[in-house]
Write a protein that holds these residues in place. Structure first.
Motif, PDB file in Angstrom:
ATOM      1  N   PHE A 104       0.820  -1.211   0.000  1.00 14.26           N
ATOM      2  CA  PHE A 104       0.000   0.000   0.000  1.00 14.26           C
ATOM      3  C   PHE A 104       0.857   1.265   0.000  1.00 14.26           C
ATOM      4  O   PHE A 104       0.445   2.296  -0.531  1.00 14.26           O
ATOM      5  CB  PHE A 104      -0.947  -0.010   1.194  1.00 14.26           C
ATOM      6  CG  PHE A 104      -1.958  -1.117   1.140  1.00 14.26           C
ATOM      7  CD1 PHE A 104      -2.993  -1.083   0.223  1.00 14.26           C
ATOM      8  CD2 PHE A 104      -1.867  -2.209   1.980  1.00 14.26           C
ATOM      9  CE1 PHE A 104      -3.924  -2.110   0.143  1.00 14.26           C
ATOM     10  CE2 PHE A 104      -2.792  -3.230   1.923  1.00 14.26           C
ATOM     11  CZ  PHE A 104      -3.823  -3.187   1.003  1.00 14.26           C
ATOM     12  N   GLN A 105       2.051   1.198   0.589  1.00 20.28           N
ATOM     13  CA  GLN A 105       2.942   2.357   0.541  1.00 20.28           C
ATOM     14  C   GLN A 105       3.396   2.642  -0.890  1.00 20.28           C
ATOM     15  O   GLN A 105       3.434   3.799  -1.315  1.00 20.28           O
ATOM     16  CB  GLN A 105       4.155   2.126   1.447  1.00 20.28           C
ATOM     17  CG  GLN A 105       3.813   2.057   2.918  1.00 20.28           C
ATOM     18  CD  GLN A 105       5.053   2.016   3.780  1.00 20.28           C
ATOM     19  OE1 GLN A 105       6.079   2.600   3.456  1.00 20.28           O
ATOM     20  NE2 GLN A 105       4.975   1.327   4.906  1.00 20.28           N
ATOM     21  N   VAL A 137       2.955   5.817  -6.191  1.00 18.81           N
ATOM     22  CA  VAL A 137       2.826   5.878  -7.650  1.00 18.81           C
ATOM     23  C   VAL A 137       1.492   6.442  -8.109  1.00 18.81           C
ATOM     24  O   VAL A 137       1.344   6.752  -9.294  1.00 18.81           O
ATOM     25  CB  VAL A 137       3.038   4.483  -8.276  1.00 18.81           C
ATOM     26  CG1 VAL A 137       4.420   3.950  -7.951  1.00 18.81           C
ATOM     27  CG2 VAL A 137       1.975   3.499  -7.806  1.00 18.81           C
ATOM     28  N   VAL A 138       0.531   6.577  -7.203  1.00 19.48           N
ATOM     29  CA  VAL A 138      -0.798   7.064  -7.573  1.00 19.48           C
ATOM     30  C   VAL A 138      -1.083   8.364  -6.835  1.00 19.48           C
ATOM     31  O   VAL A 138      -0.848   8.443  -5.630  1.00 19.48           O
ATOM     32  CB  VAL A 138      -1.887   6.013  -7.235  1.00 19.48           C
ATOM     33  CG1 VAL A 138      -3.268   6.550  -7.580  1.00 19.48           C
ATOM     34  CG2 VAL A 138      -1.625   4.730  -7.989  1.00 19.48           C
ATOM     35  N   PRO A 139      -1.557   9.400  -7.514  1.00 14.36           N
ATOM     36  CA  PRO A 139      -1.931  10.640  -6.814  1.00 14.36           C
ATOM     37  C   PRO A 139      -3.026  10.377  -5.790  1.00 14.36           C
ATOM     38  O   PRO A 139      -3.853   9.473  -5.942  1.00 14.36           O
ATOM     39  CB  PRO A 139      -2.429  11.559  -7.946  1.00 14.36           C
ATOM     40  CG  PRO A 139      -1.836  10.991  -9.190  1.00 14.36           C
ATOM     41  CD  PRO A 139      -1.712   9.521  -8.976  1.00 14.36           C
ATOM     42  N   MET A 140      -3.040  11.197  -4.744  1.00 13.92           N
ATOM     43  CA  MET A 140      -3.975  10.971  -3.652  1.00 13.92           C
ATOM     44  C   MET A 140      -5.428  11.091  -4.090  1.00 13.92           C
ATOM     45  O   MET A 140      -6.309  10.423  -3.541  1.00 13.92           O
ATOM     46  CB  MET A 140      -3.689  11.957  -2.517  1.00 13.92           C
ATOM     47  CG  MET A 140      -2.425  11.646  -1.741  1.00 13.92           C
ATOM     48  SD  MET A 140      -2.383   9.963  -1.081  1.00 13.92           S
ATOM     49  CE  MET A 140      -3.808   9.995   0.000  1.00 13.92           C
ATOM     50  N   LEU A 175      -6.972   1.754  -5.162  1.00 17.80           N
ATOM     51  CA  LEU A 175      -7.059   0.725  -4.123  1.00 17.80           C
ATOM     52  C   LEU A 175      -8.186  -0.250  -4.421  1.00 17.80           C
ATOM     53  O   LEU A 175      -8.023  -1.473  -4.273  1.00 17.80           O
ATOM     54  CB  LEU A 175      -7.270   1.393  -2.762  1.00 17.80           C
ATOM     55  CG  LEU A 175      -7.387   0.457  -1.561  1.00 17.80           C
ATOM     56  CD1 LEU A 175      -6.118  -0.361  -1.401  1.00 17.80           C
ATOM     57  CD2 LEU A 175      -7.669   1.251  -0.293  1.00 17.80           C
ATOM     58  N   GLY A 176      -9.323   0.268  -4.856  1.00 18.56           N
ATOM     59  CA  GLY A 176     -10.430  -0.613  -5.200  1.00 18.56           C
ATOM     60  C   GLY A 176     -10.103  -1.521  -6.374  1.00 18.56           C
ATOM     61  O   GLY A 176     -10.434  -2.720  -6.363  1.00 18.56           O
ATOM     62  N   LEU A 177      -9.437  -0.967  -7.388  1.00 16.68           N
ATOM     63  CA  LEU A 177      -9.061  -1.780  -8.552  1.00 16.68           C
ATOM     64  C   LEU A 177      -8.070  -2.874  -8.162  1.00 16.68           C
ATOM     65  O   LEU A 177      -8.202  -4.029  -8.590  1.00 16.68           O
ATOM     66  CB  LEU A 177      -8.454  -0.870  -9.624  1.00 16.68           C
ATOM     67  CG  LEU A 177      -7.983  -1.553 -10.915  1.00 16.68           C
ATOM     68  CD1 LEU A 177      -9.145  -2.245 -11.606  1.00 16.68           C
ATOM     69  CD2 LEU A 177      -7.329  -0.538 -11.844  1.00 16.68           C
ATOM     70  N   CYS A 178      -7.078  -2.524  -7.335  1.00 15.24           N
ATOM     71  CA  CYS A 178      -6.099  -3.523  -6.902  1.00 15.24           C
ATOM     72  C   CYS A 178      -6.760  -4.625  -6.071  1.00 15.24           C
ATOM     73  O   CYS A 178      -6.416  -5.802  -6.197  1.00 15.24           O
ATOM     74  CB  CYS A 178      -4.998  -2.848  -6.091  1.00 15.24           C
ATOM     75  SG  CYS A 178      -3.827  -1.917  -7.081  1.00 15.24           S
TER      76      CYS A 178
END
Length: 221
Positions: A103-104, A109-112, A119-122
């Motif tokens: 998650f870190q 790598v992803v903007p906030m 997170l949902g896609l992962c």
């Protein structure tokens, strides 16, 4: 990555028992992995959370995935109980780093503003991968006369290819960011003034005279 990640945990005990390891000793191997993760995962999170490692978290994550894939090849060489214990310890180290940094790295790598969607896609991809990977491995076992080596080869293939893909992708993104910074610096106004002189035409004459307009920059809400 997730296609290969859970396979050793599912098939390690049957693999050891098939090669003559006692049932209780074979079950002990999974206990070693779980017990080691209790201590190794918090330690991995503390080390990776230090400011010195912030720039290298992505590469440390890729390296841990690569190590996880390489350690699975040990099971294709030997099924000795002592060798399997060493395998479980090394596997626990890489597994703890992957679990602590996932998650870190995603936040890095992803903007906030897009993190919740990422997170949902992962999570969806993880669920689908975990659901289909054990049946895939079972299908391989059924068609190879229960040769567990092919399962560990398959796990290593998924993990090593994922690690190389992620490592290469992170390097390419970092190179692209470095090339884009000079262009952004040249395009940006070096001295943005809060007061700008504007020319306004007088209603009584055609003469233009300067006037100032204060501009407020909203930096937060």
């Amino acid at each position: 990555m997730i296609l290969g990640f859970p396979l050793p945990q599912v098939f390690l005990v049957p693999f050891a028992m098939r090669h003559g390891v006692d049932e209780h000793k074979a079950a002990l191997l999974i206990s070693i992995i779980g017990f080691s993760n209790i201590f190794l995962r918090p330690m991995a999170g503390l080390v990776a959370g230090r400011q010195n490692f912030a720039r290298y978290r992505k590469y440390l994550f890729s390296l841990a995935v690569l190590l996880n894939g390489l350690t699975n090849l040990v099971c294709t060489v030997s099924a000795n109980f002592r060798v399997l214990v060493g395998y479980c310890l090394v596997y626990s180290v890489s597994m703890s780093v992957v679990g602590a940094l996932f998650f870190q790295v995603l936040m890095d790598v992803v903007p906030m503003d897009r993190f919740s969607r990422a997170l949902g896609l992962c999570t969806i991809l993880e669920s689908i991968s975990i659901l289909i990977s054990p049946p895939m491995a079972g299908f391989v076992l059924d068609n190879t006369d229960s040769n567990f080596s092919y399962v560990f080869y398959m796990s290593s293939f998924f993990l090593i290819s994922a690690a190389l893909f992620m490592g290469g992708g992170f390097c390419a993104l970092q190179k692209k960011e470095r090339q884009g910074r000079p262009a952004e610096a040249e395009a940006a106004d070096p001295e943005p003034a809060p007061l700008r002189a504007l020319s306004r035409e007088d209603t009584g004459s055609s003469e233009k005279r300067p006037c100032t307009e204060e501009i407020m920059y909203v930096t937060s809400v």
